[in-house]
Enzyme design. Sequence first.
Site, PDB file in Angstrom:
ATOM      1  N   GLU A 199     -22.950 -54.548  88.120  1.00 27.79           N
ATOM      2  CA  GLU A 199     -21.540 -54.171  88.133  1.00 27.79           C
ATOM      3  C   GLU A 199     -21.006 -54.155  89.561  1.00 27.79           C
ATOM      4  O   GLU A 199     -21.722 -53.789  90.491  1.00 27.79           O
ATOM      5  CB  GLU A 199     -21.358 -52.777  87.524  1.00 27.79           C
ATOM      6  CG  GLU A 199     -21.774 -52.682  86.067  1.00 27.79           C
ATOM      7  CD  GLU A 199     -21.608 -51.285  85.491  1.00 27.79           C
ATOM      8  OE1 GLU A 199     -21.853 -51.119  84.283  1.00 27.79           O
ATOM      9  OE2 GLU A 199     -21.253 -50.363  86.253  1.00 27.79           O
ATOM     10  N   LYS A 207     -19.391 -52.809  92.775  1.00 30.29           N
ATOM     11  CA  LYS A 207     -19.292 -51.478  93.373  1.00 30.29           C
ATOM     12  C   LYS A 207     -17.967 -51.394  94.125  1.00 30.29           C
ATOM     13  O   LYS A 207     -17.769 -52.071  95.127  1.00 30.29           O
ATOM     14  CB  LYS A 207     -20.459 -51.180  94.319  1.00 30.29           C
ATOM     15  CG  LYS A 207     -20.441 -49.740  94.793  1.00 30.29           C
ATOM     16  CD  LYS A 207     -21.579 -49.412  95.720  1.00 30.29           C
ATOM     17  CE  LYS A 207     -21.610 -47.918  96.001  1.00 30.29           C
ATOM     18  NZ  LYS A 207     -20.311 -47.354  96.416  1.00 30.29           N
ATOM     19  N   ARG A 218     -14.292 -41.575  93.053  1.00 28.85           N
ATOM     20  CA  ARG A 218     -14.994 -41.365  91.787  1.00 28.85           C
ATOM     21  C   ARG A 218     -14.176 -40.416  90.907  1.00 28.85           C
ATOM     22  O   ARG A 218     -13.700 -39.380  91.364  1.00 28.85           O
ATOM     23  CB  ARG A 218     -16.379 -40.784  92.061  1.00 28.85           C
ATOM     24  CG  ARG A 218     -17.298 -40.689  90.839  1.00 28.85           C
ATOM     25  CD  ARG A 218     -17.879 -42.019  90.482  1.00 28.85           C
ATOM     26  NE  ARG A 218     -18.861 -41.920  89.405  1.00 28.85           N
ATOM     27  CZ  ARG A 218     -20.174 -41.816  89.601  1.00 28.85           C
ATOM     28  NH1 ARG A 218     -20.664 -41.796  90.831  1.00 28.85           N
ATOM     29  NH2 ARG A 218     -21.005 -41.743  88.572  1.00 28.85           N
TER      30      ARG A 218
END
Length: 518
Positions: free
Chosen positions: A215, A217, A222
């Site tokens: 995936e 980054k 977050r």
Amino acid sequence: MTVLLRDLADTSAAVAGTPARLGKVGLLADVLGRADPDEAAAAVAFLSGELRQRQIGVGWATLREVPPPADSPTLRVGAVDATFDEIGRQSGAGSQAARRALLAELFARATAPEQRFLRQLLVGELRQGALEGVMVDAVARAAGVPAKDVRRAVMLRGDLGVVATAALAGGTAALAGFRLEVGRPVLPMLAQTADSVDAALAKLAASADNPAAVEWKLDGARIQVHRSGSDVAVYTRSLDDITARVPEVVEAALALPVTTAVLDGEAIALKPDGRPQPFQVTASRVGSRGDPAALRAATPLSPVLFDLLHLDGADLLDAPGSERAAALGKVVPESVRVPRVVAGTVAGASAAFAAALDRGHEGVVVKSLSTPYEAGRRGAGWLKVKPRHTLDLVVLAVERGHGRRTGWLSNLHLGARDRAGGFVMLGKTFKGLTDEMLRWQTERLAALAVDDSGWVVHVRPELVVEVAFDGVQTSPRYPGGVALRFARVLRYREDKTAAEADTIDTVRAIHAGTRLPT
């Protein structure tokens, strides 16, 4: 039983002087085992160098003048915590004087070691190595319960102090009462680091028959998104509620065909061409408390989701990554999911890595398809891979160490060459230094010292050090306007002179998005 503040002060000093992890755990477990359960949350917070209240409006200025220390220890941990509560409640006219009076009363009852402990605690300088992993093991030992049960409870509750209280009062049965609750954030799963895509695949034993997910980054903020019906809450990595600041995320969550869900992902500011803005742009937007509509108009955020922990009454924490990804794909549109491929070969994973870099992102996270969601931990099933940037920089100064580094010169001030023949500071780091390197640099930098303030030692700019870092960010703190992100020392370059160090122009080129030469 109960513990005095002096017990925590003595334990903190002992932990700071103990390099071995098991030794630290033993010291912490001993004092926690003597604490009343209702004091456990405060004791854990204090020994972790934190306040249970987080901020109470006290800084160095408030602590300049304190009463003489008491002769004998009488302060109980619970009483100190209650005083911090009262200090934090002060507001409005006269609040500063009220805080000073409460602090003076507290310090008047504290012995000299307790005053020293309180001062370090209140200004955030209590660093003795009692990190959360060490504290989790200490709580488990003090309560006589398995550490894995404590870790899982912390993951679900997000508060080690609350978990410690339960563990000391009710043992394993009390810990089993912690469940995933929609609306209550859990600690996020974090990734370990791999040096390359090849190394990540090898560590996960990935192959054509046992592929891994790769995936992108993203260098965003977050987020953890909780939805229950029409109610949505958005939390940060540190579990702060930022729902009101991110209406784009709320709208995206409400558009999903779900009733209840807990999702993991990032919020990121993108340029019109879809490439990422510098991290500070995203961080500034997420951290701003102004009018959300105005902020959104100036700096729109894009939610990008990559995991699903709960869906319509079913907890997915223990489900393998492949099942969570499949469930995510059914309810979250591709435009809101992180780009992802499943690859079992280095060629396939490397292509995804190159695609992420070409779009301006940090790298990739290679994920095992069989790993559960290990909340609150750097799980072995997630491995982040970034291009490793390095620079040769010059040491301009060094700070004296504290805790287990007391007596050594530790935190390095790093500089790049400028065209005028001087050096431009880019930041500080003590990461990556082994004990052997600390001993060597203490002797070497002491010989180069030109000024010593007692805390910072300025040195002749002669010593070159090779530093790895994750990126370059805008920083008004330093004269060059830029600073290194997550700098760490690789080695000293005694084969190079300061005149051969990298220049500030090179650093600015990296900041502008130009790849380092290979």
